[in-house]
Design a protein around this motif. Structure first.
Motif, mmCIF file in Angstrom:
data_model
loop_
_atom_site.group_PDB
_atom_site.id
_atom_site.type_symbol
_atom_site.label_atom_id
_atom_site.label_comp_id
_atom_site.label_asym_id
_atom_site.label_seq_id
_atom_site.Cartn_x
_atom_site.Cartn_y
_atom_site.Cartn_z
ATOM 1 N N GLY A 626 0.816 -1.213 0.000
ATOM 2 C CA GLY A 626 0.000 0.000 0.000
ATOM 3 C C GLY A 626 0.847 1.259 0.000
ATOM 4 N N GLN A 627 1.958 1.241 0.773
ATOM 5 C CA GLN A 627 2.852 2.404 0.767
ATOM 6 C C GLN A 627 3.489 2.600 -0.602
ATOM 7 O OE1 GLN A 627 5.600 2.874 4.063
ATOM 8 N NE2 GLN A 627 4.316 1.614 5.377
ATOM 9 N N ALA A 628 3.835 1.497 -1.276
ATOM 10 C CA ALA A 628 4.411 1.617 -2.614
ATOM 11 C C ALA A 628 3.397 2.220 -3.586
ATOM 12 C CB ALA A 628 4.876 0.247 -3.104
ATOM 13 N N PHE A 629 2.142 1.787 -3.507
ATOM 14 C CA PHE A 629 1.102 2.339 -4.376
ATOM 15 C C PHE A 629 0.883 3.829 -4.111
ATOM 16 C CE2 PHE A 629 -0.738 -1.740 -5.902
ATOM 17 C CZ PHE A 629 -1.048 -1.340 -7.196
ATOM 18 N N SER A 630 1.142 4.272 -2.874
ATOM 19 C CA SER A 630 0.896 5.679 -2.549
ATOM 20 C C SER A 630 1.804 6.620 -3.333
ATOM 21 C CB SER A 630 1.084 5.913 -1.047
ATOM 22 O OG SER A 630 2.450 5.767 -0.676
ATOM 23 N N HIS A 631 2.900 6.081 -3.918
ATOM 24 C CA HIS A 631 3.800 6.919 -4.714
ATOM 25 C C HIS A 631 3.272 7.128 -6.137
ATOM 26 C CE1 HIS A 631 7.152 7.064 -1.815
ATOM 27 N NE2 HIS A 631 6.779 5.841 -1.489
ATOM 28 N N ILE A 632 2.252 6.380 -6.528
ATOM 29 C CA ILE A 632 1.659 6.557 -7.857
ATOM 30 C C ILE A 632 0.630 7.675 -7.765
ATOM 31 C CG2 ILE A 632 0.340 5.482 -9.704
ATOM 32 C CD1 ILE A 632 3.060 4.304 -9.513
ATOM 33 N N ARG A 633 0.977 8.826 -8.295
ATOM 34 C CA ARG A 633 0.081 9.982 -8.217
ATOM 35 C C ARG A 633 -0.403 10.434 -9.591
ATOM 36 N NH1 ARG A 633 4.133 10.793 -4.340
ATOM 37 N NH2 ARG A 633 3.322 10.887 -2.205
ATOM 38 N N THR A 634 0.314 10.027 -10.644
ATOM 39 C CA THR A 634 -0.083 10.378 -12.004
ATOM 40 C C THR A 634 0.030 9.131 -12.877
ATOM 41 O OG1 THR A 634 2.116 10.945 -12.858
ATOM 42 C CG2 THR A 634 0.933 12.661 -11.621
ATOM 43 N N PRO A 635 -0.622 9.091 -14.044
ATOM 44 C CA PRO A 635 -0.522 7.919 -14.929
ATOM 45 C C PRO A 635 0.883 7.655 -15.448
ATOM 46 C CG PRO A 635 -2.441 9.253 -15.500
ATOM 47 C CD PRO A 635 -1.646 10.056 -14.522
ATOM 48 N N MET A 636 1.798 8.618 -15.350
ATOM 49 C CA MET A 636 3.153 8.433 -15.865
ATOM 50 C C MET A 636 4.123 7.928 -14.807
ATOM 51 S SD MET A 636 3.032 8.951 -19.020
ATOM 52 C CE MET A 636 4.800 8.826 -19.292
ATOM 53 N N ASP A 637 3.683 7.765 -13.571
ATOM 54 C CA ASP A 637 4.581 7.318 -12.507
ATOM 55 C C ASP A 637 4.865 5.827 -12.632
ATOM 56 O OD1 ASP A 637 4.834 9.809 -11.402
ATOM 57 O OD2 ASP A 637 3.175 9.550 -9.996
ATOM 58 N N CYS A 638 6.035 5.433 -12.145
ATOM 59 C CA CYS A 638 6.433 4.023 -12.154
ATOM 60 C C CYS A 638 7.269 3.758 -10.909
ATOM 61 C CB CYS A 638 7.227 3.691 -13.418
ATOM 62 S SG CYS A 638 7.762 1.970 -13.506
ATOM 63 N N ILE A 639 6.940 2.692 -10.174
ATOM 64 C CA ILE A 639 7.620 2.354 -8.930
ATOM 65 C C ILE A 639 8.223 0.959 -9.063
ATOM 66 C CG2 ILE A 639 7.361 2.030 -6.438
ATOM 67 C CD1 ILE A 639 6.937 4.892 -7.381
ATOM 68 N N SER A 640 9.504 0.834 -8.732
ATOM 69 C CA SER A 640 10.174 -0.465 -8.701
ATOM 70 C C SER A 640 10.113 -1.005 -7.277
ATOM 71 C CB SER A 640 11.628 -0.317 -9.151
ATOM 72 O OG SER A 640 12.322 -1.540 -9.007
ATOM 73 N N ILE A 641 9.652 -2.247 -7.122
ATOM 74 C CA ILE A 641 9.495 -2.846 -5.799
ATOM 75 C C ILE A 641 10.285 -4.145 -5.736
ATOM 76 C CG2 ILE A 641 7.258 -1.792 -5.346
ATOM 77 C CD1 ILE A 641 5.911 -4.344 -6.203
ATOM 78 N N SER A 642 10.484 -4.635 -4.524
ATOM 79 C CA SER A 642 11.261 -5.859 -4.339
ATOM 80 C C SER A 642 10.755 -6.588 -3.106
ATOM 81 C CB SER A 642 12.756 -5.539 -4.187
ATOM 82 O OG SER A 642 12.971 -4.713 -3.060
ATOM 83 N N GLY A 643 11.292 -7.792 -2.878
ATOM 84 C CA GLY A 643 10.887 -8.589 -1.726
ATOM 85 C C GLY A 643 11.960 -9.594 -1.363
ATOM 86 N N HIS A 644 11.636 -10.468 -0.413
ATOM 87 C CA HIS A 644 12.573 -11.482 0.066
ATOM 88 C C HIS A 644 12.426 -12.764 -0.753
ATOM 89 C CE1 HIS A 644 13.791 -9.185 3.563
ATOM 90 N NE2 HIS A 644 12.532 -9.018 3.907
ATOM 91 N N ASN A 645 13.553 -13.359 -1.130
ATOM 92 C CA ASN A 645 13.556 -14.690 -1.731
ATOM 93 C C ASN A 645 13.655 -15.722 -0.616
ATOM 94 O OD1 ASN A 645 13.249 -14.442 -4.498
ATOM 95 N ND2 ASN A 645 15.418 -14.067 -4.868
ATOM 96 N N THR A 646 12.602 -16.474 -0.406
ATOM 97 C CA THR A 646 12.618 -17.525 0.605
ATOM 98 C C THR A 646 12.456 -18.870 -0.084
ATOM 99 O OG1 THR A 646 10.249 -17.158 0.941
ATOM 100 C CG2 THR A 646 11.758 -16.081 2.465
ATOM 101 N N ALA A 647 13.167 -19.859 0.412
ATOM 102 C CA ALA A 647 13.232 -21.165 -0.233
ATOM 103 C C ALA A 647 12.499 -22.202 0.604
ATOM 104 C CB ALA A 647 14.690 -21.575 -0.419
ATOM 105 N N VAL A 648 11.866 -23.146 -0.082
ATOM 106 C CA VAL A 648 11.170 -24.264 0.556
ATOM 107 C C VAL A 648 11.941 -25.532 0.214
ATOM 108 C CG1 VAL A 648 9.038 -25.577 0.674
ATOM 109 C CG2 VAL A 648 8.954 -23.092 0.400
ATOM 110 N N LEU A 649 12.454 -26.216 1.246
ATOM 111 C CA LEU A 649 13.274 -27.407 1.028
ATOM 112 C C LEU A 649 13.077 -28.376 2.184
ATOM 113 C CD1 LEU A 649 15.476 -28.872 -0.647
ATOM 114 C CD2 LEU A 649 17.177 -27.701 0.777
ATOM 115 N N ASN A 650 12.601 -29.574 1.869
ATOM 116 C CA ASN A 650 12.473 -30.659 2.851
ATOM 117 C C ASN A 650 11.685 -30.235 4.086
ATOM 118 O OD1 ASN A 650 14.059 -32.268 1.153
ATOM 119 N ND2 ASN A 650 15.968 -31.609 2.148
ATOM 120 N N GLY A 651 10.559 -29.557 3.858
ATOM 121 C CA GLY A 651 9.703 -29.157 4.968
ATOM 122 C C GLY A 651 10.209 -27.978 5.761
ATOM 123 N N ARG A 652 11.272 -27.323 5.282
ATOM 124 C CA ARG A 652 11.826 -26.164 5.970
ATOM 125 C C ARG A 652 11.631 -24.916 5.120
ATOM 126 N NH1 ARG A 652 16.867 -25.751 6.459
ATOM 127 N NH2 ARG A 652 17.567 -27.383 5.034
#
Length: 757
Positions: A626-652
């Motif tokens: 939601g905070q990232a979307f708040s930076h979109i104020r005009t149709p020409m705006d563009c926001i680059s976002i990222s996140g955590h890479n988490t791995a699933v292996l053997n039940g962990r």
């Protein structure tokens, strides 16, 4: 929102890997973080401690220090500061790190004077280091400091000063134009390890260095009590623990048993409105026993007659300095200034309403605007501390155990405290797309603990909480699998208006065999989005079946409409850019992606909208999205976002060490005038055309549940040594347990049983 001109933010987190518990360890007999509190007060700044430590919160309550319960998602200082500035506004704020307790007296005031005189937005203390060695490929010779030609000004963490406007405009505390303030040894020392704490503790054993620690402010405490009758707490223990207790006029709440039994100072106004009440209503019988009795000077003749009639021999009128400064003020405001005039170094705690509009609107000679400005200035300067909990929830004295221990009082007569009659309170935890907070309930009302937001409780049962906020409309919260109540977006009446603002928020989800996460992913973005387009082609599992099953939940509970789009061609998953170039165009993944984007433009092209790529194997943190979307104020705006890479292996479940963060490329929020155009890229990703106006948001917006490893140009299975346990990252683990796990449990995903250890 509270307005404080000069704010000192003291970040004191609970966790420290290299020096556990350092912020509460004793340095010179005082908990480490309190040295920064004392320095802020000494320099004329109002301190606010931002912390996630229950021990520090308890100490702040005990010592009546403003504090903010911080929600820690990452370790970046900007995230901490933004949370505090959501509660307080200021002209300038200083950051005083508890780990740098030795400071020059008067330095912060000097920095503020420079900033205001020269209209500067930022300044910081630095350690000036001469450069000996390679710099930009050239070896620098400097045998003496005075001969050195190039210096490195290293920020030492002691003091930084930033204007709120400058911080919000730049999202940073420093810039090329920041003023540098040299900071000599030992003030530039910081505590990060056990050895550094021991070294600084040894230094402070010397009188010379101990003098650099700030001295605590005066300890006299005065409690000033207004005539407010509808109190919702028992303040008796705190009131009677103060050195002096001051009451006003009729002292109406003394009979309630909620404000103690003592009265050391009283201020009476013998005006007509006071005299019309009978003697018992004015508590006249207790006046002769009050040690210090003051009268307002509005009507001297009536005052003398009243004192003679009641046989009051020890009374006096308020000093002329108080009378001149509070012309046409109510007796309450005159009492505040009288307490400050008599005891200028004391802490004055005020039990009463801070808004004079309701109080004085019926009296023609009183003007609420200047009186409100006076009270606010006293609060902003730190001279007056409000403690009324039902209207000032950030000042908390919720139980007798949190009240300060009573110091020796100047009132020496033996007194009995009334029995504790504390109305039971209950605290819930509420999650909203724009905030998360503790919510304290008393009877049929409640209030957020970190904001001045109170609400009437319209409905409450085992699963639902419906509130009527005092400052806006109704909202409904539904209890999740854990202790959190989650905000539920009501379905829009027309189905066409955006939830917030004028730009419609669209999610673009591409699905391929992600049945374990797709439902939780949909629920995680539903509070933010107005519409979600789900694109699919080849499918070997129940992903689309589950998406259709959860579609009514998104539309009815969150008002997020779901659209399904099937791509009629087979998609070949590439392992490299070369794979893409050898495929027929209709079988390429970039053509598949562009097919969905064209459909979005057909559906919503007549309105302004913003679109975000939603991956079905990523579960999102809605408040960050939601905070990232708040930076979109005009149709020409563009926001680059990222996140955590988490791995699933053997039940962990753990962090993927070779690539712990993912984002960029097509992880964008794009306005409708700046949409991505997909094409062939390097490795296994797809490319997007360059975007003008692109900005980057650093908050992690998701946890990516990866089933295979991605390394250089290869997609393969994970190795054991590539997985870092989530338990090693407290902020990540907390986000997983409080935000992600409840969604996995609600959707009955097998991933809910993953072990994060």
């Amino acid at each position: 929102m509270n307005s404080i001109p000069y704010l000192a933010i003291i970040p004191a987190k609970a966790h420290s890997e290299r020096c556990p518990g350092k912020n509460t360890r004793l340095l010179g007999g005082t908990p480490l973080f309190l040295h920064s509190v004392h320095y802020a007060i000494q320099e004329g700044f109002t301190p606010v401690v931002s912390t996630d430590s229950e021990e520090i919160i308890a100490l702040c309550r005990e010592k009546n220090i403003l504090h903010h319960r911080e929600i820690v998602y990452d370790r970046k200082m900007t995230f901490c500061i933004r949370q505090v500035l959501n509660t307080y506004t200021c002209r300038y704020f200083a950051i005083l790190q508890p780990t740098s307790p030795l400071r020059q007296h008067g330095l912060l005031r000097t920095m503020l004077r420079h900033a205001e005189t020269h209209n500067e937005w930022s300044g910081y203390t630095s350690q000036k280091i001469k450069v000996i060695g390679h710099l930009d490929g050239t070896f620098q010779h400097s045998f003496r400091t005075q001969d050195a030609k190039r210096f490195l000004h290293f920020f030492d963490g002691n003091i930084s000063l930033t204007s709120q406007a400058g911080f919000l405009a730049r999202d940073s505390f420093f810039g090329d134009d920041s003023r540098i303030h040299d900071n000599p040894f030992p003030c530039n020392l910081q505590i990060d390890t056990e050895q550094e704490f021991a070294a600084l503790d040894h230094l402070c054993a010397s009188t010379h260095f101990r003098n650099l620690l700030p001295r605590p402010t005066g300890t006299m405490r005065i409690c000033l009590i207004s005539n407010k009758k509808n109190l919702q707490r028992n303040y008796s223990e705190f009131v009677d623990s103060c050195d002096l207790v001051m009451r006003i006029n009729k002292m109406e709440n003394i009979a309630t048993g909620l404000t103690g039994t003592r009265t050391d100072i009283a201020l009476i106004s013998c005006c007509g409105a006071y005299m019309v009440f009978p003697r018992e209503k004015r508590n006249t019988d207790i006046l002769p026993g009050i040690p210090m009795l003051y009268f307002n000077d509005e009507d001297p003749n009536r005052t003398q007659a009243y004192a003679y009639t009641e046989n009051l021999a020890h009374w006096r009128t308020i000093p002329p300095d108080v009378s001149r400064c509070t012309y046409n003020f109510t007796t309450l405001s005159k009492g505040i200034l009288l307490a400050y005039h008599l005891y200028p170094n004391a802490n004055i705690y005020y039990l009463g309403d801070c808004d004079m509009n309701q109080r004085v609107s019926r009296i023609g000679k009183h003007q609420p605007e200047p009186e409100n400005a006076f009270i606010q200035s006293m609060i902003s300067s730190g001279r007056l501390i409000p403690i009324l909990e039902d209207s000032e929830p950030e000042h908390r004295y919720s139980c007798a155990g949190s009240s300060p221990v009573a110091p020796p009082s100047i009132h020496t007569s033996q007194r009995l405290l009334p029995p504790a009659n504390i109305q039971p309170a209950e605290t819930l935890r509420l999650w909203h797309p724009e905030w998360s907070d503790d919510f304290r309930i008393i009877g049929n009302r409640g209030a957020r603990l970190s904001q001045k937001d109170a609400a009437l409780i319209l409905q409450r049962d085992e699963t639902t909480l419906q509130l009527q906020w005092d400052r806006w409309g109704k909202e409904r919260f539904v209890r999740g699998a854990g202790e959190w109540y989650h905000w539920v977006q009501p379905a829009p009446s027309t189905g066409t208006a955006p939830k917030h603002g004028n730009i419609r928020k669209i999610g673009y989800m591409r699905v391929l065999n992600e049945q374990h996460t797709i439902a939780a992913c949909m629920l995680s973005v539903a509070p933010i989005l107005d519409d979600l387009l789900i694109l699919w082609a080849d499918m070997d599992d129940r992903s689309i079946e589950l998406a259709e099953q959860w579609k009514p939940v998104l539309e009815n509970e969150y008002g997020c409409r779901c659209h399904f789009l099937h791509y009629p061609h087979h998609i070949v998953r590439p392992h490299s850019a070369c794979d893409l170039r050898t495929l027929p165009k209709e079988n390429r993944i970039d053509t598949y992606y562009q097919f969905g984007m064209n459909h979005i433009n057909q559906l919503f092209g007549k309105s302004e909208y913003a679109v975000v790529k939603v991956d079905a194997d990523q579960i999102y943190l809605p408040e960050h999205l939601g905070q990232a979307f708040s930076h979109i104020r005009t149709p020409m705006d563009c926001i680059s976002i990222s996140g955590h890479n988490t791995a699933v292996l053997n039940g962990r479940f753990g962090l993927y060490k070779p690539r712990p963060r993912n984002g960029g490329c097509d992880s964008l929020i794009c306005g409708s005038g700046n949409l991505p155009r997909y094409g062939i890229a390097q490795h296994y990703e797809i490319d997007t055309a360059p975007h003008p106006n692109k900005k980057t948001v650093t908050l992690p917006c998701w946890l990516h549940f990866m089933k295979t490893a991605r390394y250089e140009q290869t997609i393969r299975d994970f190795r054991e040594d590539e997985i870092e346990p989530a338990a090693n990252r407290p902020a990540l683990l907390r986000a997983y347990k409080t935000r992600i796990l409840p969604l996995l449990q609600r959707t009955r995903s097998p991933y809910a049983a993953l072990n994060p250890a």
